[in-house]
Design a protein around this motif. Sequence first.
Motif, PDB file in Angstrom:
ATOM      1  N   THR A 132      -2.124  41.469 -11.698  1.00 14.33           N
ATOM      2  CA  THR A 132      -2.404  40.711 -10.480  1.00 14.33           C
ATOM      3  C   THR A 132      -1.111  40.496  -9.698  1.00 14.33           C
ATOM      4  N   THR A 133      -1.259  40.125  -8.432  1.00 13.49           N
ATOM      5  CA  THR A 133      -0.084  39.825  -7.609  1.00 13.49           C
ATOM      6  C   THR A 133       0.726  38.692  -8.224  1.00 13.49           C
ATOM      7  N   LYS A 134       0.048  37.705  -8.770  1.00 15.43           N
ATOM      8  CA  LYS A 134       0.734  36.573  -9.398  1.00 15.43           C
ATOM      9  C   LYS A 134       1.562  37.036 -10.596  1.00 15.43           C
ATOM     10  N   GLU A 135       1.002  37.943 -11.389  1.00  9.83           N
ATOM     11  CA  GLU A 135       1.711  38.461 -12.565  1.00  9.83           C
ATOM     12  C   GLU A 135       2.941  39.271 -12.148  1.00  9.83           C
ATOM     13  N   ARG A 136       2.777  40.093 -11.109  1.00 11.77           N
ATOM     14  CA  ARG A 136       3.905  40.908 -10.645  1.00 11.77           C
ATOM     15  C   ARG A 136       4.991  40.028 -10.024  1.00 11.77           C
ATOM     16  N   ASN A 137       4.590  38.974  -9.317  1.00  8.21           N
ATOM     17  CA  ASN A 137       5.579  38.052  -8.728  1.00  8.21           C
ATOM     18  C   ASN A 137       6.375  37.328  -9.815  1.00  8.21           C
ATOM     19  N   LYS A 138       5.730  37.038 -10.934  1.00  8.12           N
ATOM     20  CA  LYS A 138       6.418  36.390 -12.051  1.00  8.12           C
ATOM     21  C   LYS A 138       7.475  37.331 -12.627  1.00  8.12           C
ATOM     22  N   ILE A 139       7.124  38.618 -12.758  1.00 12.37           N
ATOM     23  CA  ILE A 139       8.082  39.618 -13.241  1.00 12.37           C
ATOM     24  C   ILE A 139       9.236  39.748 -12.252  1.00 12.37           C
ATOM     25  N   MET A 140       8.902  39.771 -10.964  1.00 18.42           N
ATOM     26  CA  MET A 140       9.921  39.941  -9.933  1.00 18.42           C
ATOM     27  C   MET A 140      10.932  38.797  -9.965  1.00 18.42           C
ATOM     28  N   ARG A 141      10.459  37.591 -10.084  1.00 24.24           N
ATOM     29  CA  ARG A 141      11.361  36.442 -10.115  1.00 24.24           C
ATOM     30  C   ARG A 141      12.289  36.504 -11.339  1.00 24.24           C
ATOM     31  N   ALA A 142      11.720  36.839 -12.496  1.00 21.79           N
ATOM     32  CA  ALA A 142      12.522  36.948 -13.723  1.00 21.79           C
ATOM     33  C   ALA A 142      13.528  38.087 -13.597  1.00 21.79           C
ATOM     34  N   PHE A 143      13.103  39.172 -12.936  1.00 17.45           N
ATOM     35  CA  PHE A 143      14.021  40.298 -12.745  1.00 17.45           C
ATOM     36  C   PHE A 143      15.225  39.899 -11.905  1.00 17.45           C
ATOM     37  N   TYR A 144      15.019  39.165 -10.824  1.00 19.19           N
ATOM     38  CA  TYR A 144      16.146  38.772  -9.967  1.00 19.19           C
ATOM     39  C   TYR A 144      17.126  37.863 -10.702  1.00 19.19           C
ATOM     40  N   ARG A 145      16.617  37.019 -11.587  1.00 19.79           N
ATOM     41  CA  ARG A 145      17.520  36.199 -12.404  1.00 19.79           C
ATOM     42  C   ARG A 145      18.382  37.094 -13.290  1.00 19.79           C
ATOM     43  N   HIS A 146      17.739  38.087 -13.889  1.00 18.29           N
ATOM     44  CA  HIS A 146      18.472  39.031 -14.742  1.00 18.29           C
ATOM     45  C   HIS A 146      19.471  39.842 -13.920  1.00 18.29           C
ATOM     46  N   LEU A 147      19.073  40.278 -12.732  1.00 16.64           N
ATOM     47  CA  LEU A 147      19.951  41.065 -11.868  1.00 16.64           C
ATOM     48  C   LEU A 147      21.220  40.292 -11.517  1.00 16.64           C
ATOM     49  N   CYS A 148      21.070  39.025 -11.198  1.00 14.13           N
ATOM     50  CA  CYS A 148      22.243  38.206 -10.863  1.00 14.13           C
ATOM     51  C   CYS A 148      23.164  38.066 -12.070  1.00 14.13           C
ATOM     52  N   ASP A 149      22.583  37.900 -13.244  1.00 13.98           N
ATOM     53  CA  ASP A 149      23.397  37.867 -14.466  1.00 13.98           C
ATOM     54  C   ASP A 149      24.155  39.181 -14.638  1.00 13.98           C
TER      55      ASP A 149
END
Length: 293
Positions: free
Chosen positions: A58-75
Amino acid sequence: MQRLAFHIVYPLLKLISILPFKLLYLLSDIVFVLMYTIFGYRKKVVRANLKLAFPEKTTKERNKIMRAFYRHLCDLIFEAIKSIHISEEKLKKRFKFENIEMIRDIENQNKSIVLMLSHYGNWEWIFIMQSFIKSRGYGVYKRLRNKHFDKLVRDIRAKFNTDLITTKETIEILTKSKLNNELSISGFISDQSPKPQKAYHWNEFMGVYVPVHTGAELLAKKFDSTVVFAAIDKVKRGHYVCRFETLASDPSEFDDYEITDQFLKLTEDQIKKKPEYYLWTHKRWKHRKKREI
């Protein structure tokens, strides 16, 4: 202009690199807010990639992955900067190897290694493996446009006994290495997207038909090198573990592109398990097309 840009930016990078990890990740949290919430860096690309790779979610599930990915990217960004100053001892504590003895066993067979890995976890820190083995380390990369930053990246790797070489230099350098009876381990980030007109092989990656890099496999066959897959997992913030898996002890026994397809499958398995640690900002699927039947 390149020199000026370097001399403006480098002192800031140097300052950041000497910060303790607690402060480093505090900066990462601040940059996350700017990158994700305010500026939306490459959000369209990430959103499109996730929809291609996970159409069933779902869009909600993909948005959750996206947010977690950006946190990882900044790290990842700040961990890369930290590489300027980090000591060998500290890096060994943060990047561990489950089965480094497997690499040593291959060395004892007097075999060089082609190491295949993807944009997953923290691939930048894998160069610390040179502290555990005797093979000469080569990392195949694309040269940076700014020659001063390019030299900085090379110097960081050289500090840990890894030489960065471009794709154009690879055959010549590995040929000399073999002629000198030197054991080598050559790292290839093999999940990138080649230009369609230069692609020898196409296959499905995350369900999408795309051109695939085959250079690692071709060079392994040319130089009779053992092919190894490096699976890097993020254990917790700032801590990673790497596990090796042999894909081919004798590459000549495999059909063309069979080894490459094995690599793709293993990368897919990683992504499906923890998708937030894959590099979704790069346009891996930009040259996709429908599979011919």
